[in-house]
Design an enzyme around this catalytic site. Structure first.
Site, mmCIF file in Angstrom:
data_model
loop_
_atom_site.group_PDB
_atom_site.id
_atom_site.type_symbol
_atom_site.label_atom_id
_atom_site.label_comp_id
_atom_site.label_asym_id
_atom_site.label_seq_id
_atom_site.Cartn_x
_atom_site.Cartn_y
_atom_site.Cartn_z
ATOM 1 N N TYR A 153 0.833 -1.208 0.000
ATOM 2 C CA TYR A 153 0.000 0.000 0.000
ATOM 3 C C TYR A 153 0.869 1.260 0.000
ATOM 4 O O TYR A 153 1.721 1.422 0.875
ATOM 5 C CB TYR A 153 -0.902 -0.045 1.235
ATOM 6 C CG TYR A 153 -1.621 1.229 1.576
ATOM 7 C CD1 TYR A 153 -2.434 1.877 0.635
ATOM 8 C CD2 TYR A 153 -1.523 1.783 2.849
ATOM 9 C CE1 TYR A 153 -3.101 3.040 0.959
ATOM 10 C CE2 TYR A 153 -2.202 2.942 3.193
ATOM 11 C CZ TYR A 153 -2.984 3.572 2.239
ATOM 12 O OH TYR A 153 -3.651 4.723 2.562
ATOM 13 N N ASP A 238 -0.980 -6.044 9.760
ATOM 14 C CA ASP A 238 -2.064 -5.116 9.422
ATOM 15 C C ASP A 238 -3.222 -5.964 8.904
ATOM 16 O O ASP A 238 -3.158 -6.508 7.803
ATOM 17 C CB ASP A 238 -1.564 -4.136 8.366
ATOM 18 C CG ASP A 238 -2.646 -3.192 7.862
ATOM 19 O OD1 ASP A 238 -3.823 -3.390 8.205
ATOM 20 O OD2 ASP A 238 -2.304 -2.260 7.107
ATOM 21 N N ILE A 240 -6.586 -4.997 8.500
ATOM 22 C CA ILE A 240 -7.760 -4.132 8.366
ATOM 23 C C ILE A 240 -8.771 -4.640 7.334
ATOM 24 O O ILE A 240 -9.897 -4.150 7.298
ATOM 25 C CB ILE A 240 -7.358 -2.674 8.026
ATOM 26 C CG1 ILE A 240 -6.744 -2.571 6.636
ATOM 27 C CG2 ILE A 240 -6.400 -2.134 9.070
ATOM 28 C CD1 ILE A 240 -6.498 -1.136 6.200
ATOM 29 N N LYS A 277 -12.499 -0.529 6.523
ATOM 30 C CA LYS A 277 -12.724 -1.413 5.376
ATOM 31 C C LYS A 277 -13.794 -2.461 5.657
ATOM 32 O O LYS A 277 -14.676 -2.688 4.825
ATOM 33 C CB LYS A 277 -11.408 -2.111 4.993
ATOM 34 C CG LYS A 277 -10.221 -1.176 4.872
ATOM 35 C CD LYS A 277 -10.440 -0.065 3.848
ATOM 36 C CE LYS A 277 -9.203 0.818 3.747
ATOM 37 N NZ LYS A 277 -9.371 1.910 2.745
#
Length: 484
Positions: A153, A238, A240, A277
């Site tokens: 990302y 991570d 999410i 998300k």
């Protein structure tokens, strides 16, 4: 609108004026193109369609229905106004107990209730952005580094490094391995950092992956845990996108791997989470740091005072997440809708010969446009990207922005628009690919004709040479040769 100071180099700090935010990249340039010419079905039907934003809007109707049916959850309604004073005054920055309890139970539900989370280890933050930066501040000093598998990302370059001074060292993953993380790639990145005198403090995994739309399997997670344990560095996961998975393989949290490895060093394990998300609430700025390290929890909680979640938001979220029946329904329906939208997009792209990396998670597809490149270079990728944004009017994100090791890959988001807009976007893609095909056919025909002409000309010249060299040719006469 952008404002510039004529003497900003003298008036502002270096950290405020450097390029650490990362806005000078195609990833953010695509957003700017959309902002300046946004698509609207009637007011601007030829505008740019936003396919560069990983936003989940497919289940807003379910959320809106719950809010209408539960007016007491908000202090902004007549039914909930009685709680206004208690919510409006200062709160402990540990967070409302009911909020931390509800988030912990929701995280367990998303992970199939296979693990347990301690509400006292939950630290609030202003979105995943704030959670990432808080962990970076806790785990590494300026100049030290985190390993990050590619492609990753683009916001990591901002969130983790801009104000902290932490470096990111890419772990190069390749399409030949479906961009999977290998021990060899981890070791190579670690050695590269060592050779550059950079101290590595941790490994950051994004699971499910943004931009790949894939989940990391248990074997790879176990391998990553062993690698970080061997190097005595932190493992940050991570997670999410954990509730955006549809179908198999399912999502496996690092918490499950930790639970199966009771002798691992828990002080090195940390999770980043968010509701941006999974529930589609990026505007609520609900980010979570969950650490198994007591010192990190304590330090992160002190830092959280710079980016707390408002108590009004905490109250509303706590009430919603605590509604077990609603959340079961929401998670199932969200997964179904995301799976259908992904399948529809992949089928539409497949009809014109566009392949995507096989995945079942996230809000995007990792689209392979390598065969549309003029050359296998990042310059050619950016040229193709500009064509898609400026002429096709679709904001997709080029792989270079994600530090992809191979040019020609693009992330295309599919969950931030309604069905009608999606149809328009797919039609634009189809028309573009068909046009590119026709141009390629015409180009090959021109090249073939040129080659045929060159061959014909070469043959003619060769024939003339043979005629000149023939003993029956007048030019072969000794008399002619003597005169010449």
């Amino acid at each position: 609108m952008e404002f510039k100071s004529r003497n900003q180099g003298q008036l502002l700090s270096k950290i405020a004026t450097n390029d650490g935010h990362g806005e000078n990249s195609p990833y953010f340039d695509g957003w700017k193109a959309y902002d300046s010419d946004p698509y609207h079905p009637t007011e601007n039907p030829h505008g740019v369609i936003q396919m560069g934003l990983a936003e989940n809007q497919l289940c807003f109707d379910l959320i809106q229905e719950w809010i209408k049916n539960n007016p007491k959850a908000s202090i902004c309604t007549a039914e909930g106004a009685a709680d206004f004073k208690d919510i409006a005054i200062y709160q402990d920055y540990h967070g409302l107990p009911q909020f931390r309890n509800a988030v912990a139970r929701f995280m367990e539900k998303v992970r199939g209730n296979r693990v347990r989370f301690d509400p006292d280890r939950i630290v609030m933050s202003g979105g995943a952005t704030g959670a990432q930066e808080t962990l970076a501040f806790c785990l590494a000093d300026r100049g030290e580094a985190l390993l990050v598998p590619t492609p990753y990302y683009p916001g990591n370059d901002r969130d983790l490094t801009w104000r902290t001074g932490v470096k990111l060292v890419p772990v190069v993953c390749e399409s030949g391995d479906a961009f999977q993380i290998t021990r060899a790639a981890l070791e190579a990145a670690y050695k590269q950092a060592q050779d550059s005198n950079i101290r590595v403090k941790g490994l950051l995994l994004n699971n499910p992956s943004n931009p790949l739309g894939t989940v990391i399997d248990k074997q790879t997670l176990q391998q990553s845990l062993e690698f970080t344990a061997d190097k005595n560095i932190h493992l940050i996961c991570d997670e999410i996108y954990s509730a955006t998975v549809s179908g198999q393989p399912g999502f496996t949290s690092i918490a499950e791997i930790v639970q199966e490895n009771p002798h691992c060093n828990l002080d090195l394990i940390h999770i980043v989470y968010s509701l941006s998300k999974d529930l589609g609430f990026p505007g609520f700025r609900v980010g979570i740091v969950y650490s198994y390290n007591d010192a990190v929890v304590s330090c992160a909680r002190k830092m959280s005072s710079f980016g707390l979640v408002s108590t009004q938001t905490q109250q509303l979220i706590a009430a919603m997440l605590s509604d077990e029946e609603f959340m079961d329904k929401f998670l199932a329906e969200s997964a179904r809708r995301l799976g259908k939208r992904r399948a529809d997009m992949c089928e539409g792209l497949g009809q014109v010969g566009i392949w995507n990396l096989e995945g079942n998670a996230g809000l995007f597809c990792w689209m392979d446009l390598r065969r549309l490149l003029k050359a296998a270079t990042y310059e050619a990728e950016l040229e193709l990207w500009r064509l898609i944004v400026e002429e096709v009017k679709l904001n997709v994100s080029p792989g270079a922005a994600f530090h992809c090791s191979e040019p020609g890959w693009f992330r295309v988001c599919f969950a931030n628009m309604d069905d009608e807009t999606m149809e328009v976007a797919m039609e634009r893609i189809r028309m573009f690919v068909v046009r590119k095909r026709e141009e390629e056919v015409a180009r090959k025909q021109r090249r073939r004709r040129r080659m045929e002409l060159e061959v014909s000309l070469s043959f003619r010249l060769r024939r003339e040479e043979l005629v000149m060299m023939s003993p029956h040719s007048p030019m072969a006469s000794p008399l002619v040769r003597a005169r010449t």
